[in-house]
Design a protein around this motif. Structure first.
Motif, short mmCIF file in Angstrom:
data_model
loop_
_atom_site.label_atom_id
_atom_site.label_comp_id
_atom_site.label_asym_id
_atom_site.label_seq_id
_atom_site.Cartn_x
_atom_site.Cartn_y
_atom_site.Cartn_z
N LEU A 135 -54.91 2.73 20.32
CA LEU A 135 -53.55 3.10 20.67
C LEU A 135 -52.73 3.30 19.40
O LEU A 135 -52.92 2.56 18.43
CB LEU A 135 -52.88 2.04 21.55
N ALA A 136 -51.83 4.27 19.43
CA ALA A 136 -51.00 4.54 18.25
C ALA A 136 -49.64 5.04 18.69
O ALA A 136 -49.50 5.74 19.69
CB ALA A 136 -51.67 5.58 17.35
N GLY A 137 -48.61 4.64 17.92
CA GLY A 137 -47.28 5.16 18.18
C GLY A 137 -47.18 6.63 17.86
O GLY A 137 -46.33 7.34 18.39
N GLY A 138 -48.06 7.11 16.94
CA GLY A 138 -48.09 8.51 16.56
C GLY A 138 -49.38 9.18 16.95
O GLY A 138 -49.84 9.07 18.08
N ASN A 139 -50.01 9.85 15.99
CA ASN A 139 -51.25 10.59 16.22
C ASN A 139 -52.47 9.71 16.01
O ASN A 139 -52.41 8.67 15.33
CB ASN A 139 -51.32 11.79 15.26
N VAL A 154 -47.66 6.24 22.16
CA VAL A 154 -47.48 5.22 23.21
C VAL A 154 -46.00 4.94 23.51
O VAL A 154 -45.67 4.45 24.59
CB VAL A 154 -48.19 3.90 22.83
N ASN A 155 -45.11 5.27 22.56
CA ASN A 155 -43.68 5.03 22.77
C ASN A 155 -42.96 6.26 23.29
O ASN A 155 -41.72 6.31 23.29
CB ASN A 155 -43.04 4.54 21.46
N GLY A 156 -43.72 7.26 23.72
CA GLY A 156 -43.10 8.45 24.30
C GLY A 156 -43.13 9.68 23.43
O GLY A 156 -42.49 10.68 23.75
N MET A 157 -43.87 9.66 22.33
CA MET A 157 -43.95 10.82 21.43
C MET A 157 -44.90 11.86 22.02
O MET A 157 -46.11 11.82 21.83
CB MET A 157 -44.44 10.36 20.05
N ARG A 158 -44.33 12.84 22.72
CA ARG A 158 -45.14 13.84 23.42
C ARG A 158 -45.75 14.87 22.48
O ARG A 158 -46.65 15.62 22.86
CB ARG A 158 -44.29 14.54 24.49
N GLU A 159 -45.28 14.93 21.23
CA GLU A 159 -45.86 15.86 20.27
C GLU A 159 -47.10 15.30 19.59
O GLU A 159 -47.74 15.99 18.79
CB GLU A 159 -44.82 16.21 19.18
N ALA A 160 -47.45 14.06 19.90
CA ALA A 160 -48.62 13.43 19.29
C ALA A 160 -49.90 14.15 19.70
O ALA A 160 -49.96 14.79 20.75
CB ALA A 160 -48.69 11.96 19.68
N VAL A 161 -50.93 14.01 18.85
CA VAL A 161 -52.22 14.62 19.14
C VAL A 161 -53.32 13.59 18.93
O VAL A 161 -53.13 12.56 18.27
CB VAL A 161 -52.48 15.85 18.23
N ILE A 162 -54.47 13.89 19.50
CA ILE A 162 -55.68 13.08 19.31
C ILE A 162 -56.77 14.00 18.81
O ILE A 162 -57.03 15.05 19.41
CB ILE A 162 -56.11 12.42 20.63
N ALA A 196 -56.77 17.05 21.04
CA ALA A 196 -56.14 17.07 22.37
C ALA A 196 -54.64 17.00 22.18
O ALA A 196 -54.14 16.30 21.29
CB ALA A 196 -56.63 15.88 23.19
N TYR A 197 -53.91 17.74 23.01
CA TYR A 197 -52.46 17.78 22.92
C TYR A 197 -51.90 18.14 24.29
O TYR A 197 -52.63 18.60 25.19
CB TYR A 197 -52.01 18.82 21.88
N ILE A 198 -50.60 17.95 24.47
CA ILE A 198 -49.93 18.32 25.71
C ILE A 198 -49.48 19.78 25.60
O ILE A 198 -48.75 20.13 24.68
CB ILE A 198 -48.72 17.41 26.00
N ARG A 213 -52.59 23.89 13.42
CA ARG A 213 -51.81 24.54 12.36
C ARG A 213 -50.64 25.33 12.96
O ARG A 213 -49.57 25.42 12.37
CB ARG A 213 -52.71 25.47 11.56
N HIS A 214 -50.86 25.90 14.13
CA HIS A 214 -49.82 26.70 14.77
C HIS A 214 -49.03 25.88 15.81
O HIS A 214 -47.82 26.05 15.95
CB HIS A 214 -50.46 27.91 15.45
N LEU A 215 -49.72 24.98 16.52
CA LEU A 215 -49.06 24.22 17.57
C LEU A 215 -48.19 23.09 17.03
O LEU A 215 -47.13 22.80 17.58
CB LEU A 215 -50.10 23.64 18.53
N ARG A 216 -48.65 22.44 15.98
CA ARG A 216 -47.92 21.31 15.38
C ARG A 216 -47.82 21.53 13.87
O ARG A 216 -48.44 20.83 13.08
CB ARG A 216 -48.64 19.99 15.67
N PRO A 217 -47.00 22.50 13.43
CA PRO A 217 -46.94 22.82 12.00
C PRO A 217 -46.42 21.67 11.13
O PRO A 217 -46.67 21.66 9.92
CB PRO A 217 -45.98 24.03 11.95
N ASN A 218 -45.73 20.71 11.73
CA ASN A 218 -45.17 19.60 10.95
C ASN A 218 -46.06 18.36 10.94
O ASN A 218 -45.67 17.32 10.44
CB ASN A 218 -43.80 19.22 11.48
N ILE A 219 -47.27 18.48 11.49
CA ILE A 219 -48.11 17.30 11.64
C ILE A 219 -48.75 16.88 10.32
O ILE A 219 -49.06 15.72 10.12
CB ILE A 219 -49.20 17.56 12.69
#
Length: 226
Positions: A135-139, A154-162, A196-198, A213-219
């Protein structure tokens, strides 16, 4: 010499905002605030209540000083204090923000029944076996086989990825979105990392790592990229 105004009062659709100079002495600030509040004071008992936000910039106020400023405002019949907005954060807040944005690198195998949780991003060098949970608060980045449960954001960050070298999870969760892998989902022989991402339809999808690279450019928090 032009006088410096330590207190600026601006009206907004939500009430009043007090912009307080963060360079002057606290005593000068308090005295000027009291003077200017007198000018804005309305004696009419029927006047509506006005919400006041206090912006203090880079000034640090003790709890006692905050209460003094609130009391100055509250003493005016039609004014109520909303928020005190400051650019200054405490050491504990700074530590929490740093932890939430850190990438924690761990080399281990998460076995059945074990739970590994981090406040920010997780970089796991090893496998997550069936029955294991990360489990992670982020990615979550797994340099190994992800066969157990992974829950990112886990804290609601919907931009997170696995992401995983071998993506064969028993369950994926990102924020409040859940995706259970089908029984026939078998990629043990894959040679490409997946993520995996939403997506826009509020479903967790699994795709090639390169799409991030395109979906989450700030990751990307590392030098370089993929």
């Amino acid at each position: 010499m032009k006088k410096t105004h330590n207190v600026m009062i601006k009206g907004t659709k939500d009430g009043l905002t007090l912009h307080l100079n963060d360079q002057c002495s606290y005593t000068d600030l308090k005295n000027e605030l009291e003077e200017k509040l007198l000018l804005h004071h309305i004696e009419d008992e029927e006047s509506p209540l006005i919400s006041v936000k206090i912006q203090i910039g880079n000034r640090y106020l003790t709890p006692e000083q905050e209460e003094e400023l609130k009391e100055l405002v509250r003493n005016k019949r039609n004014l109520v204090v909303g928020d005190i907005i400051s650019n200054v954060i405490t050491k504990s807040e700074a530590k929490r923000i740093r932890e939430d944005n850190d990438i924690l690198s761990i080399t281990t195998i998460v076995r059945s029944g074990q739970v590994l949780q981090v406040p920010g991003d997780l970089l796991l060098v090893g496998d997550v076996n069936p029955g294991g949970t990360v489990l992670a608060g982020g990615n979550i980045f797994v340099l190994g086989a992800l066969k157990g449960i992974a829950h990112a954001g886990v804290n609601g960050m919907r931009e997170a990825v696995i992401a995983a070298s071998v993506m064969v999870p028993s369950q994926l969760r990102i924020a409040d979105c859940l995706n259970r892998a089908p029984d026939h989902y078998d990629k043990e022989d894959q040679h490409e990392m997946e993520c995996a991402y939403i997506d826009d339809s509020n479903h967790i999808v699994i795709d090639r790592l390169q799409v991030l690279r395109h979906l989450r450019p700030n990751i990307n928090r590392f030098e370089g990229g993929y």
